[in-house]
Enzyme design. Structure first.
Site, PDB file in Angstrom:
ATOM      1  N   ASP A  12      33.869  50.727  48.602  1.00 42.14           N
ATOM      2  CA  ASP A  12      35.019  51.435  49.173  1.00 42.14           C
ATOM      3  C   ASP A  12      34.652  52.085  50.499  1.00 42.14           C
ATOM      4  OD1 ASP A  12      37.590  52.373  49.344  1.00 42.14           O
ATOM      5  OD2 ASP A  12      37.220  54.151  48.138  1.00 42.14           O
TER       6      ASP A  12
ATOM      7  N   CYS B  94      52.077  41.761  35.185  1.00 38.87           N
ATOM      8  CA  CYS B  94      52.996  42.902  35.198  1.00 38.87           C
ATOM      9  C   CYS B  94      54.346  42.559  34.562  1.00 38.87           C
ATOM     10  CB  CYS B  94      53.214  43.382  36.626  1.00 38.87           C
ATOM     11  SG  CYS B  94      51.811  44.274  37.335  1.00 38.87           S
TER      12      CYS B  94
END
Length: 398
Positions: free
Chosen positions: A156, A210
Site C-alpha cells: 500500500d 456481489c
C-alpha cells in the site's frame, strides 16, 4: 481509504543463490505458498503483470472525474499504476498476498456511543504497513535464496494497484464498494505485493460474487458511491478524516457522526464477512484504548500526548491538529452539552484548523444566544480569516 503516498519499494538483489531446491515452476509456487502461510499470510496468488488492463481504464476515468480529490500522488505518472511494468520493466510475475484483519466485534456498534470516537478497524492496532512489510521482506528473501531472482516488495505504498492485481491473482474480487472481497475473509484483507523476475504459473482471476446485493452502497453516510464499483473519494469519510488537510466541508459534518478516523460502514455491512475469522496474529489485534476512546480525553491531547498515544499507529500520520479537528466534529455531533466545555477551551488553540472546528462544534451544542455571544468575542480577536469565515457561516446557519 485505500493508497497512501509514503512510498517504500525494497529491492532484494540476486545475492542468495541456492539451486539445491531444483523445483519446477509449479513446485516452487507450492513451496512459496507454504512459506507465505508460515510467515503469517492468510492467502497468496500469482498473476501476470499485464492482467489489469481493464482496471487501468477505470483508474483513468476516476482521475478524469477528479474523484481523487487532493490525493495528487494518484495522478502522478498514472501509467505506472496502469501496468506493473511501468513501475519496474523487469517484472515477470506479481505475487499478491493477504492478511486477515477481521474484527472480533461489530465495528458499527460504536456509532451509537456518541461521546466516544470511532476509529476504523484497520487503525486500532499497530501500523499494518510495518507489520506486513516485514513479512514480505522475509518471503522475498526466501524466494531469492531459492531461485536467485530479483524482487521488489510493496505494501500500500508505491504506484501499485493492489486490489485489481489481487482479484487477477484469485484472492477475491473488487466489490461494489471498490474494496477487495474474499469468500473466506469478507472485506477484511490487508494486501501486499512481491514483484519478481521469475515467471510463475498464474492463478485464475476470481469472479464477482456481489450479485444483486448493494448493502455497501446503501449504508454509506455521505453517498460516496455515484454508481456500483465507483467511488468519489471527495465524499468518502475515510478521505475526509484522513487525507483531507483542511476544514471538513459543512455538507458532510453531520453525516460523519463520531467517526474520528476513517469509516468501516461499507466494509462492515458486507454479507461475505460472515465467513471471516479474526486475524490469527496477535499483533493485528486492536488496542483496548483505541476501540472506543472517550472524546473528552482525545480533545485534550496536545502534540506530545497525541504522539505518545498513537505511537506505531497509522493515526499518527495525520498529525494532532487534523485529528483534533475530527474529534471536534464528533463532539458537535454528540448532542452532549457537557462536551461544549472541551470545544470552548480549544477556541484558544494554536491551530486555526482546530479553532474553526471548535466553532462549529459549539454551534451544535450551545443555545443560540450563548453561541452568538461567543462568536462576537471570537470575531473581535480572531486573526485567521478561515476561522473568521467559520464563525460567520455557523452564525448565519443558525
Amino acid at each position: 481509504m485505500a493508497g497512501r503516498r509514503a512510498g517504500v519499494a525494497d529491492l532484494c538483489g540476486p545475492g542468495f543463490l541456492n539451486t539445491d531446491l531444483n523445483l519446477s515452476p509449479a513446485g516452487l509456487k507450492t513451496a512459496l505458498a507454504d512459506e507465505a502461510r508460515a510467515l503469517g499470510f492468510d492467502c497468496v496468488g500469482v498473476t501476470a503483470p499485464d492482467s489489469i488492463a481493464q482496471a487501468a481504464r477505470h483508474f483513468r476515468d476516476f482521475l478524469d472525474a477528479g474523484a481523487h480529490g487532493d490525493m495528487d500522488w494518484l495522478a502522478d505518472r498514472p501509467e505506472r499504476r496502469a501496468d506493473p511494468r511501468g513501475l519496474w520493466p523487469d517484472v515477470r510475475s506479481v505475487i499478491m498476498l493477504g492478511v486477515n484483519y477481521g474484527p472480533d466485534r461489530n465495528p458499527l456498534e460504536i456509532l451509537a456511543q456518541r461521546t466516544r470516537g470511532a476509529i476504523s478497524v484497520y487503525a486500532q492496532g499497530d501500523d499494518y504497513h510495518d507489520l506486513i512489510k516485514k513479512r514480505l521482506k522475509a518471503l522475498a528473501r526466501w524466494l531469492v535464496a531459492a531461485q536467485g531472482c530479483e524482487v521488489k516488495v510493496f505494501v500500500d505504498t508505491a504506484a501499485v494497484m493492489e486490489k485489481p492485481l489481487a482479484q487477477a491473482a484469485g484472492l477475491g474480487w473488487q466489490g461494489k464498494h471498490t474494496n477487495l472481497v474474499s469468500r473466506e475473509f469478507g472485506s477484511w484483507l490487508f494486501l501486499g505485493a512481491i514483484f519478481t523476475t521469475l515467471e510463475l504459473p498464474s492463478d485464475g482471476a476470481d469472479a464477482d460474487h456481489c450479485g444483486s446485493c448493494q448493502a455497501c452502497l446503501d449504508i454509506c453516510p455521505t453517498s460516496a458511491f455515484p454508481a456500483p464499483y465507483k467511488l468519489d473519494a471527495r465524499r468518502c469519510i475515510s478521505y475526509l478524516t484522513i487525507e483531507n488537510k483542511g476544514p471538513i466541508p459543512h455538507e458532510f459534518r453531520k453525516a460523519i457522526g463520531n467517526r474520528i478516523y476513517g469509516c468501516d460502514d461499507c466494509l462492515a455491512v458486507c454479507p461475505w464477512n460472515k465467513f471471516a475469522q479474526t486475524g490469527r496474529e496477535t499483533k493485528l489485534a486492536a488496542r483496548d484504548e483505541l476501540r472506543a476512546p472517550a472524546l473528552t480525553e482525545l480533545a485534550r491531547l496536545d502534540d506530545a500526548a497525541f504522539r505518545a498515544r498513537f505511537t506505531k499507529s497509522p493515526v499518527k500520520r495525520i498529525g494532532r491538529d487534523r485529528f483534533v479537528r475530527n474529534v471536534l466534529i464528533a463532539i458537535g455531533n454528540s448532542s452532549d452539552a457537557a462536551l461544549a466545555a472541551e470545544a470552548e477551551r480549544l477556541l484558544d488553540d494554536a491551530s486555526p484548523l482546530v479553532r474553526g472546528a471548535a466553532a462549529w462544534a459549539l454551534s451544535q451544542l450551545k443555545g443560540r444566544e450563548a453561541f452568538e455571544a461567543l462568536a462576537a468575542r471570537a470575531l473581535s480577536a480572531e486573526p485567521d480569516e478561515t476561522v473568521r469565515a467559520e464563525w460567520r457561516i455557523t452564525s448565519a446557519a443558525g
